[in-house]
Design a protein around this motif. Sequence first.
Motif, PDB file in Angstrom:
ATOM      1  N   LEU A 208      -5.731  -3.233 -14.968  1.00  0.00           N
ATOM      2  CA  LEU A 208      -4.411  -3.732 -15.314  1.00  0.00           C
ATOM      3  C   LEU A 208      -3.433  -2.571 -15.406  1.00  0.00           C
ATOM      4  CD1 LEU A 208      -2.527  -6.052 -16.159  1.00  0.00           C
ATOM      5  CD2 LEU A 208      -3.240  -5.641 -18.533  1.00  0.00           C
ATOM      6  N   TYR A 209      -2.316  -2.688 -14.712  1.00  0.00           N
ATOM      7  CA  TYR A 209      -1.250  -1.692 -14.740  1.00  0.00           C
ATOM      8  C   TYR A 209       0.013  -2.365 -15.280  1.00  0.00           C
ATOM      9  CZ  TYR A 209      -4.143   1.254 -11.693  1.00  0.00           C
ATOM     10  OH  TYR A 209      -5.156   2.016 -11.177  1.00  0.00           O
ATOM     11  N   GLU A 210       0.826  -1.583 -15.987  1.00  0.00           N
ATOM     12  CA  GLU A 210       2.078  -2.093 -16.518  1.00  0.00           C
ATOM     13  C   GLU A 210       3.199  -1.110 -16.195  1.00  0.00           C
ATOM     14  OE1 GLU A 210       3.870  -2.791 -20.919  1.00  0.00           O
ATOM     15  OE2 GLU A 210       2.064  -3.980 -20.437  1.00  0.00           O
ATOM     16  N   PHE A 211       4.286  -1.625 -15.620  1.00  0.00           N
ATOM     17  CA  PHE A 211       5.428  -0.802 -15.232  1.00  0.00           C
ATOM     18  C   PHE A 211       6.697  -1.477 -15.742  1.00  0.00           C
ATOM     19  CE2 PHE A 211       2.192  -0.129 -11.988  1.00  0.00           C
ATOM     20  CZ  PHE A 211       2.098   1.254 -11.974  1.00  0.00           C
ATOM     21  N   LYS A 212       7.765  -0.682 -15.844  1.00  0.00           N
ATOM     22  CA  LYS A 212       9.076  -1.162 -16.248  1.00  0.00           C
ATOM     23  C   LYS A 212      10.103  -0.783 -15.190  1.00  0.00           C
ATOM     24  CE  LYS A 212       8.178  -0.895 -21.224  1.00  0.00           C
ATOM     25  NZ  LYS A 212       8.624  -0.331 -22.522  1.00  0.00           N
ATOM     26  N   ALA A 213      11.061  -1.696 -14.973  1.00  0.00           N
ATOM     27  CA  ALA A 213      12.122  -1.452 -13.993  1.00  0.00           C
ATOM     28  C   ALA A 213      13.422  -2.032 -14.535  1.00  0.00           C
ATOM     29  CB  ALA A 213      11.785  -2.087 -12.649  1.00  0.00           C
ATOM     30  N   PRO A 214      14.529  -1.287 -14.480  1.00  0.00           N
ATOM     31  CA  PRO A 214      15.816  -1.831 -14.937  1.00  0.00           C
ATOM     32  C   PRO A 214      16.318  -2.891 -13.969  1.00  0.00           C
ATOM     33  CG  PRO A 214      16.125   0.343 -13.998  1.00  0.00           C
ATOM     34  CD  PRO A 214      14.651   0.123 -14.033  1.00  0.00           C
ATOM     35  N   GLU A 215      17.021  -3.808 -14.488  1.00  0.00           N
ATOM     36  CA  GLU A 215      17.534  -4.881 -13.643  1.00  0.00           C
ATOM     37  C   GLU A 215      18.598  -4.391 -12.668  1.00  0.00           C
ATOM     38  OE1 GLU A 215      19.773  -7.911 -15.578  1.00  0.00           O
ATOM     39  OE2 GLU A 215      20.604  -6.578 -17.108  1.00  0.00           O
ATOM     40  N   SER A 216      19.113  -3.180 -12.883  1.00  0.00           N
ATOM     41  CA  SER A 216      20.116  -2.624 -11.959  1.00  0.00           C
ATOM     42  C   SER A 216      19.490  -1.989 -10.732  1.00  0.00           C
ATOM     43  CB  SER A 216      20.972  -1.585 -12.697  1.00  0.00           C
ATOM     44  OG  SER A 216      20.152  -0.528 -13.196  1.00  0.00           O
TER      45      SER A 216
ATOM     46  N   TYR B 237       7.280  -9.881 -14.211  1.00  0.00           N
ATOM     47  CA  TYR B 237       6.589 -10.395 -13.032  1.00  0.00           C
ATOM     48  C   TYR B 237       5.143  -9.922 -13.076  1.00  0.00           C
ATOM     49  CZ  TYR B 237      11.255 -11.338 -11.156  1.00  0.00           C
ATOM     50  OH  TYR B 237      12.529 -11.801 -10.969  1.00  0.00           O
ATOM     51  N   THR B 238       4.233 -10.736 -12.560  1.00  0.00           N
ATOM     52  CA  THR B 238       2.813 -10.397 -12.484  1.00  0.00           C
ATOM     53  C   THR B 238       2.381 -10.446 -11.017  1.00  0.00           C
ATOM     54  OG1 THR B 238       2.407 -11.329 -14.680  1.00  0.00           O
ATOM     55  CG2 THR B 238       0.502 -10.975 -13.262  1.00  0.00           C
ATOM     56  N   LEU B 239       1.717  -9.344 -10.588  1.00  0.00           N
ATOM     57  CA  LEU B 239       1.292  -9.238  -9.196  1.00  0.00           C
ATOM     58  C   LEU B 239      -0.192  -8.890  -9.163  1.00  0.00           C
ATOM     59  CD1 LEU B 239       4.347  -7.841  -9.471  1.00  0.00           C
ATOM     60  CD2 LEU B 239       4.035  -7.504  -7.028  1.00  0.00           C
ATOM     61  N   ARG B 240      -0.908  -9.371  -8.152  1.00  0.00           N
ATOM     62  CA  ARG B 240      -2.303  -9.005  -7.920  1.00  0.00           C
ATOM     63  C   ARG B 240      -2.332  -8.138  -6.655  1.00  0.00           C
ATOM     64  NH1 ARG B 240      -7.215 -10.781  -9.612  1.00  0.00           N
ATOM     65  NH2 ARG B 240      -6.209 -12.458 -10.793  1.00  0.00           N
ATOM     66  N   ILE B 241      -2.850  -6.913  -6.805  1.00  0.00           N
ATOM     67  CA  ILE B 241      -2.865  -5.940  -5.718  1.00  0.00           C
ATOM     68  C   ILE B 241      -4.305  -5.738  -5.269  1.00  0.00           C
ATOM     69  CG2 ILE B 241      -2.178  -3.645  -4.980  1.00  0.00           C
ATOM     70  CD1 ILE B 241       0.147  -5.438  -5.799  1.00  0.00           C
ATOM     71  N   GLN B 242      -4.526  -5.729  -3.981  1.00  0.00           N
ATOM     72  CA  GLN B 242      -5.840  -5.480  -3.395  1.00  0.00           C
ATOM     73  C   GLN B 242      -5.771  -4.222  -2.538  1.00  0.00           C
ATOM     74  OE1 GLN B 242      -7.666  -7.720   0.075  1.00  0.00           O
ATOM     75  NE2 GLN B 242      -8.843  -8.631  -1.624  1.00  0.00           N
ATOM     76  N   VAL B 243      -6.854  -3.405  -2.584  1.00  0.00           N
ATOM     77  CA  VAL B 243      -6.933  -2.189  -1.789  1.00  0.00           C
ATOM     78  C   VAL B 243      -8.225  -2.238  -0.983  1.00  0.00           C
ATOM     79  CG1 VAL B 243      -8.063  -0.880  -3.647  1.00  0.00           C
ATOM     80  CG2 VAL B 243      -6.830   0.335  -1.840  1.00  0.00           C
ATOM     81  N   GLU B 244      -8.191  -1.706   0.230  1.00  0.00           N
ATOM     82  CA  GLU B 244      -9.355  -1.665   1.107  1.00  0.00           C
ATOM     83  C   GLU B 244      -9.251  -0.465   2.031  1.00  0.00           C
ATOM     84  OE1 GLU B 244      -9.399  -5.173   3.423  1.00  0.00           O
ATOM     85  OE2 GLU B 244      -7.420  -4.838   4.319  1.00  0.00           O
ATOM     86  N   ASN B 245     -10.410  -0.057   2.607  1.00  0.00           N
ATOM     87  CA  ASN B 245     -10.444   1.064   3.538  1.00  0.00           C
ATOM     88  C   ASN B 245      -9.727   0.708   4.835  1.00  0.00           C
ATOM     89  OD1 ASN B 245     -13.512   2.186   2.266  1.00  0.00           O
ATOM     90  ND2 ASN B 245     -11.731   3.496   2.500  1.00  0.00           N
TER      91      ASN B 245
ATOM     92  N   THR C 193     -16.265  -3.670  -0.186  1.00  0.00           N
ATOM     93  CA  THR C 193     -15.363  -2.756   0.519  1.00  0.00           C
ATOM     94  C   THR C 193     -13.942  -2.820  -0.006  1.00  0.00           C
ATOM     95  OG1 THR C 193     -14.955  -4.424   2.202  1.00  0.00           O
ATOM     96  CG2 THR C 193     -16.759  -2.872   2.598  1.00  0.00           C
ATOM     97  N   THR C 194     -13.636  -3.722  -0.935  1.00  0.00           N
ATOM     98  CA  THR C 194     -12.287  -3.842  -1.480  1.00  0.00           C
ATOM     99  C   THR C 194     -12.343  -3.824  -2.994  1.00  0.00           C
ATOM    100  OG1 THR C 194     -12.356  -6.258  -1.502  1.00  0.00           O
ATOM    101  CG2 THR C 194     -11.539  -5.198   0.516  1.00  0.00           C
ATOM    102  N   ASP C 195     -11.152  -3.661  -3.599  1.00  0.00           N
ATOM    103  CA  ASP C 195     -11.028  -3.699  -5.051  1.00  0.00           C
ATOM    104  C   ASP C 195      -9.663  -4.289  -5.386  1.00  0.00           C
ATOM    105  OD1 ASP C 195     -11.735  -3.442  -7.659  1.00  0.00           O
ATOM    106  OD2 ASP C 195     -11.249  -1.295  -7.807  1.00  0.00           O
ATOM    107  N   GLU C 196      -9.524  -4.900  -6.573  1.00  0.00           N
ATOM    108  CA  GLU C 196      -8.281  -5.535  -6.978  1.00  0.00           C
ATOM    109  C   GLU C 196      -7.873  -5.076  -8.375  1.00  0.00           C
ATOM    110  OE1 GLU C 196      -8.209  -9.787  -4.574  1.00  0.00           O
ATOM    111  OE2 GLU C 196      -8.707  -9.740  -6.725  1.00  0.00           O
TER     112      GLU C 196
END
Length: 799
Positions: free
Chosen positions: A275-283, A346-354, A367-370
């Motif tokens: 789980l990752y958490e980030f912040k972004a201004p609405e501007s 917002y909530t996003l699911r990210i997948q990574v693969e070779n 071969t993948t991770d989420e």
Amino acid sequence: MLRGRTVLLLLVLWAYLCSHGDGLRALKRTTGGRRGAALTLTGQDANGVPLRRSKRGWMWNQFFLLEEYTGLDNQYVGKLHSDGDRGDGSIRYVLTGDGAGTLFIIDENSGDIHATKRLDREEKAYYTLRAKAVNRITNTSLEGESEFIIKIHDINDNEPKFTKDPYFTHVPEMSPLGTVVMQVTATDADDATYGNSARVVYSILQGQPYFSVDPNTGVIKTALPNMDRETKENYVVVIQAKDMAGQMGGLSGTTTVSITLSDVNDNPPRFPKSLYEFKAPESSEPGSTVAVLQATDADIGRNAEMNYRITSSDGPAMFDISTNRSTQEGVITLRKPLDFERKRSYTLRIQVENSNPDPRFLRYAATTDEAMVKLIVEDVDEPPVFDRVSYVMEVKEDSAVGTIIGSVSATDPDSSRSPVRYSIDRRTDMDRVFNVHPGNGSVFMLRTLDREENPWHNISVIATEFNNPRQISRIPVYIRVLDVNDNAPTFATYYETFVCENAKANQRIQTVSATDADEPIGGHRFFFSLAHEVSGKANFTVRDNKDNTAGILTRRNSYSRLQMSTYLVPVVISDGDFPMQSSTNTLTVRVCTCDHEGNMQLCNQEALVLTAGLSTGALMAIIICVLILLIIVVLFAALRRQQRKKEPLIISKEDVRDNVVSYNDEGGGEEDTQAFDIGTLRNPEAIEESKQRRDIKPETLNPPVRRTVVLPPAYRDNSDVREFINQRLQDNDQDPTAPPYDSLATYAYEGSGSVAESLSSLGSVTTEGDQDYNYLSEWGPRFRKLADMTATLGDPCLY
């Protein structure tokens, strides 16, 4: 002691000969040679003596000598002996060839050959020598020269050496058991054809149990299956090469082999966190980066390249993710603007693969991770937002000052809902034509408008937060000025025409058209007519062509230029819009004389110019330019004439004229009457009684009048001079080639004598003694020296 060594060497030599066929052949030849009889050879020596060759006591082919001899005495090689040697010392043995006299010496009496130095087979394996027996006294050869070979017998004195040290190689990780890594090679300088001195075997001293080496070929192979580079990457293997087939006492050499396990894609990428958490201004602007996350991969290089993708999101089409190829990071960017008031996270699911998976390892692990990414939107004090991207307003050009044209509307998007204040950016309205109500955003007029002057006005309206004046927004407002029929039509251009004196009634002399600054929706429709106040006594009439043009027609048959040269025709033009606008335009008509075809022949100057298409102003400008050019030409000509008068005939010696010819003729002396008349210079006051101008053609061709020259009283007795001059005057007057202008004629005549008599000292001096130059002393000190010289030398003119 020495005899024991000799016996030992002979035993070794015997063993070698027994194992080689050539040695046996040499032995047979040696034993058989002693029983043989002398062999007679035909031929002669260098002195012409017949040669007779006896069979030698030893018949040699080659000798064998051990290398690296370590004894104190010279090593014995062999013995030469001839059957002709009776032991009385009459025969001398001679040795020549490779190393003779240095490496190998021979006892000339006994024929024994010894080696003086330690020999190395690896430097030179054999030596070729020649031997002969000669008479000690006569120095004649008893036998022909024979050649033999001394071969160096090899011993194991060189250790194996590898071709490289160290070796570098690599092998893929996870390779199966027995995978070939590389081959090493060692060489031995000893003789490979004799014994085991050069027979090399390989063994591994360091690197077990990971690698092994083939003892005969030196091929290195993996000894363990599935070695993992991520566990251990580099290995150092020591390989030994030993001669004598690896037996005890053999020599050996070693080398180092550096083996690296190369990477294969046997590890999938993994997220360090779920789980990752980030912040972004609405501007944040669309396209900006709002989050960066990094997955790890134990592989390296191309095998560690990975791809990220969004598998699910509660904000569809709000975000994009891409891979930074240099850092292999997943970069999340914004596609649409954020709005804190509408959605705060917002909530996003990210997948990574070779990017480049290896099919061999797909079955071992995933071969993948989420990972889940939560993006929190931060509230930002935003400027007011207009309900449109731009405004378009319309207003009639005859609207009164203060008329409201339209209104703009902006609101504060923040939760505080701050009131908004409106104003106009005066940089876009320098003339202050418009204004806006600060509270409700109504745009109204401050000045009257004129569509013909400016049909569009582009201004900017500013919206400012009441609670935070630093938060402002701008919006463009485009104001279109609508047309009102407030301009009367006029002639499309300035018209001036002419009418012939012999014109007929109802003859068209001009077609006119109109223009109007207004732009009615249905297009222009113009009406033409003659002014009502002159319609009863008009000389011309106007005919409307119903196509926005009109023709000017004559109303009578003839016109007189003398009675009236110009007529002014008032034409009324009206438009068809509301309210109707009209204007009276004057057409000038000139009366001109024309031929029967209607072509103008004579008219006043202004009419001619106008007919040619030139206005009065243009004509005056042309006349002034011509006058200025004429004045400049006249001034230039006068200046040139003045310069010619002041210019001397001959400026300098270098000034040469084309019409000046010099003949350099000195003449024939005083008797040359054709050269120069000095009398002209003597009597400059002579006046001719009659003188005729030659630059003017006479009216009658009368013969020239004989001219009389009046001479001064001092020269009236010189009849010869007078006759000469009169004759020359007569000839000059009658000369048809004489120049047609007054000129000076010189006759260069001296006459028969001179009043001044001769000035030469040759005729006046009779003797040197008659001259007295003492008077020169009275002239001063400068002439005293000259007086002394002339008194001593005499007349200087005599020399």
